[in-house]
Design a protein around this motif. Sequence first.
Motif, PDB file in Angstrom:
ATOM      1  N   SER A  12     -36.730  48.477   1.683  1.00  0.00           N
ATOM      2  CA  SER A  12     -36.125  48.692   0.363  1.00  0.00           C
ATOM      3  C   SER A  12     -34.862  49.554   0.410  1.00  0.00           C
ATOM      4  CB  SER A  12     -37.142  49.273  -0.617  1.00  0.00           C
ATOM      5  OG  SER A  12     -37.614  50.527  -0.185  1.00  0.00           O
ATOM      6  N   ALA A  13     -34.795  50.525   1.299  1.00  0.00           N
ATOM      7  CA  ALA A  13     -33.593  51.363   1.374  1.00  0.00           C
ATOM      8  C   ALA A  13     -32.396  50.537   1.825  1.00  0.00           C
ATOM      9  CB  ALA A  13     -33.818  52.539   2.323  1.00  0.00           C
ATOM     10  N   TRP A  14     -32.581  49.746   2.847  1.00  0.00           N
ATOM     11  CA  TRP A  14     -31.496  48.892   3.334  1.00  0.00           C
ATOM     12  C   TRP A  14     -31.122  47.855   2.283  1.00  0.00           C
ATOM     13  CZ3 TRP A  14     -30.459  43.784   4.190  1.00  0.00           C
ATOM     14  CH2 TRP A  14     -29.312  43.511   4.948  1.00  0.00           C
ATOM     15  N   GLU A  15     -32.127  47.228   1.686  1.00  0.00           N
ATOM     16  CA  GLU A  15     -31.876  46.206   0.660  1.00  0.00           C
ATOM     17  C   GLU A  15     -31.146  46.797  -0.542  1.00  0.00           C
ATOM     18  OE1 GLU A  15     -32.185  43.131   1.166  1.00  0.00           O
ATOM     19  OE2 GLU A  15     -33.876  42.745   2.489  1.00  0.00           O
ATOM     20  N   ALA A  16     -31.522  47.997  -0.964  1.00  0.00           N
ATOM     21  CA  ALA A  16     -30.880  48.627  -2.113  1.00  0.00           C
ATOM     22  C   ALA A  16     -29.410  48.912  -1.824  1.00  0.00           C
ATOM     23  CB  ALA A  16     -31.613  49.913  -2.497  1.00  0.00           C
ATOM     24  N   ASN A  17     -29.105  49.388  -0.618  1.00  0.00           N
ATOM     25  CA  ASN A  17     -27.714  49.616  -0.243  1.00  0.00           C
ATOM     26  C   ASN A  17     -26.929  48.309  -0.241  1.00  0.00           C
ATOM     27  OD1 ASN A  17     -27.163  52.446   0.324  1.00  0.00           O
ATOM     28  ND2 ASN A  17     -28.803  52.246   1.829  1.00  0.00           N
ATOM     29  N   SER A  18     -27.528  47.278   0.304  1.00  0.00           N
ATOM     30  CA  SER A  18     -26.888  45.967   0.347  1.00  0.00           C
ATOM     31  C   SER A  18     -26.652  45.431  -1.070  1.00  0.00           C
ATOM     32  CB  SER A  18     -27.763  44.993   1.143  1.00  0.00           C
ATOM     33  OG  SER A  18     -27.270  43.679   1.043  1.00  0.00           O
ATOM     34  N   LEU A  19     -27.660  45.550  -1.913  1.00  0.00           N
ATOM     35  CA  LEU A  19     -27.545  45.068  -3.297  1.00  0.00           C
ATOM     36  C   LEU A  19     -26.484  45.848  -4.068  1.00  0.00           C
ATOM     37  CD1 LEU A  19     -28.414  43.333  -5.703  1.00  0.00           C
ATOM     38  CD2 LEU A  19     -30.283  44.961  -6.088  1.00  0.00           C
ATOM     39  N   ALA A  20     -26.482  47.166  -3.940  1.00  0.00           N
ATOM     40  CA  ALA A  20     -25.485  47.971  -4.654  1.00  0.00           C
ATOM     41  C   ALA A  20     -24.075  47.573  -4.233  1.00  0.00           C
ATOM     42  CB  ALA A  20     -25.722  49.460  -4.401  1.00  0.00           C
ATOM     43  N   SER A  21     -23.870  47.349  -2.949  1.00  0.00           N
ATOM     44  CA  SER A  21     -22.563  46.922  -2.458  1.00  0.00           C
ATOM     45  C   SER A  21     -22.185  45.554  -3.025  1.00  0.00           C
ATOM     46  CB  SER A  21     -22.584  46.880  -0.924  1.00  0.00           C
ATOM     47  OG  SER A  21     -21.362  46.415  -0.433  1.00  0.00           O
ATOM     48  N   TRP A  22     -23.145  44.627  -3.018  1.00  0.00           N
ATOM     49  CA  TRP A  22     -22.917  43.282  -3.552  1.00  0.00           C
ATOM     50  C   TRP A  22     -22.534  43.352  -5.030  1.00  0.00           C
ATOM     51  CZ3 TRP A  22     -23.353  38.341  -1.301  1.00  0.00           C
ATOM     52  CH2 TRP A  22     -23.365  37.269  -2.188  1.00  0.00           C
ATOM     53  N   ALA A  41     -36.461  59.134  -6.420  1.00  0.00           N
ATOM     54  CA  ALA A  41     -37.202  59.953  -7.374  1.00  0.00           C
ATOM     55  C   ALA A  41     -37.903  61.086  -6.627  1.00  0.00           C
ATOM     56  CB  ALA A  41     -38.228  59.100  -8.116  1.00  0.00           C
ATOM     57  N   VAL A  42     -38.022  62.223  -7.262  1.00  0.00           N
ATOM     58  CA  VAL A  42     -38.694  63.373  -6.665  1.00  0.00           C
ATOM     59  C   VAL A  42     -40.137  62.987  -6.352  1.00  0.00           C
ATOM     60  CG1 VAL A  42     -39.439  65.748  -7.068  1.00  0.00           C
ATOM     61  CG2 VAL A  42     -37.205  64.983  -7.898  1.00  0.00           C
ATOM     62  N   GLY A  43     -40.545  63.207  -5.119  1.00  0.00           N
ATOM     63  CA  GLY A  43     -41.917  62.904  -4.717  1.00  0.00           C
ATOM     64  C   GLY A  43     -42.172  61.452  -4.361  1.00  0.00           C
ATOM     65  N   SER A  44     -41.131  60.616  -4.340  1.00  0.00           N
ATOM     66  CA  SER A  44     -41.348  59.195  -4.073  1.00  0.00           C
ATOM     67  C   SER A  44     -41.584  58.895  -2.603  1.00  0.00           C
ATOM     68  CB  SER A  44     -40.156  58.369  -4.563  1.00  0.00           C
ATOM     69  OG  SER A  44     -39.024  58.621  -3.755  1.00  0.00           O
ATOM     70  N   MET A  45     -41.137  59.768  -1.716  1.00  0.00           N
ATOM     71  CA  MET A  45     -41.301  59.607  -0.271  1.00  0.00           C
ATOM     72  C   MET A  45     -40.763  58.270   0.216  1.00  0.00           C
ATOM     73  SD  MET A  45     -44.961  61.442   0.319  1.00  0.00           S
ATOM     74  CE  MET A  45     -44.846  61.210   2.076  1.00  0.00           C
ATOM     75  N   GLY A  46     -39.696  57.777  -0.431  1.00  0.00           N
ATOM     76  CA  GLY A  46     -39.053  56.554   0.022  1.00  0.00           C
ATOM     77  C   GLY A  46     -39.846  55.298  -0.247  1.00  0.00           C
ATOM     78  N   ALA A  47     -40.807  55.332  -1.162  1.00  0.00           N
ATOM     79  CA  ALA A  47     -41.648  54.165  -1.434  1.00  0.00           C
ATOM     80  C   ALA A  47     -40.882  53.059  -2.134  1.00  0.00           C
ATOM     81  CB  ALA A  47     -42.846  54.577  -2.283  1.00  0.00           C
ATOM     82  N   GLY A  48     -39.773  53.375  -2.751  1.00  0.00           N
ATOM     83  CA  GLY A  48     -38.980  52.373  -3.439  1.00  0.00           C
ATOM     84  C   GLY A  48     -37.592  52.903  -3.692  1.00  0.00           C
TER      85      GLY A  48
END
Length: 128
Positions: A12-22, A41-48
């Motif tokens: 999701s981190a990679w996809e989100a960066n790709s999507l934001a750029s697109w 989000a605070v406490g998300s631990m990178g889950a999304g």
Amino acid sequence: MRAAISLTGPESAWEANSLASWLRDDPQLRRYGHAELAPPAVGSMGAGEVVTVVLTQLAGVVSLVTAYLQWRQAAHRQVSGARLRVGKAEIELDEIRSLKDYREPIEQFLQRLKELESEGPGLTDEAS
């Protein structure tokens, strides 16, 4: 108004960066607003991850969904758990399989947004 596309999953981190750029590069969407990668989000631990798009008009929602679907199809992405939220309205983007299939769900989503907008303020500030 703020729209947020949330992505979940191991990439999701990679996809989100790709999507934001697109989305930043999409000429149609740029007519209605701009995209940015939201901080976790605070406490998300990178889950999304969340990509936020600030739109100047309701019509920008259609451009946003179109750009998202083009991004997803461009690299045959198998994104799961993608959701679009604008204020109190939300739609699961995974249910829209192609550009041919998006008309009815998006029309229903826009109708819900119009209903919320007629109820008063709050539509534009609650996407997250």
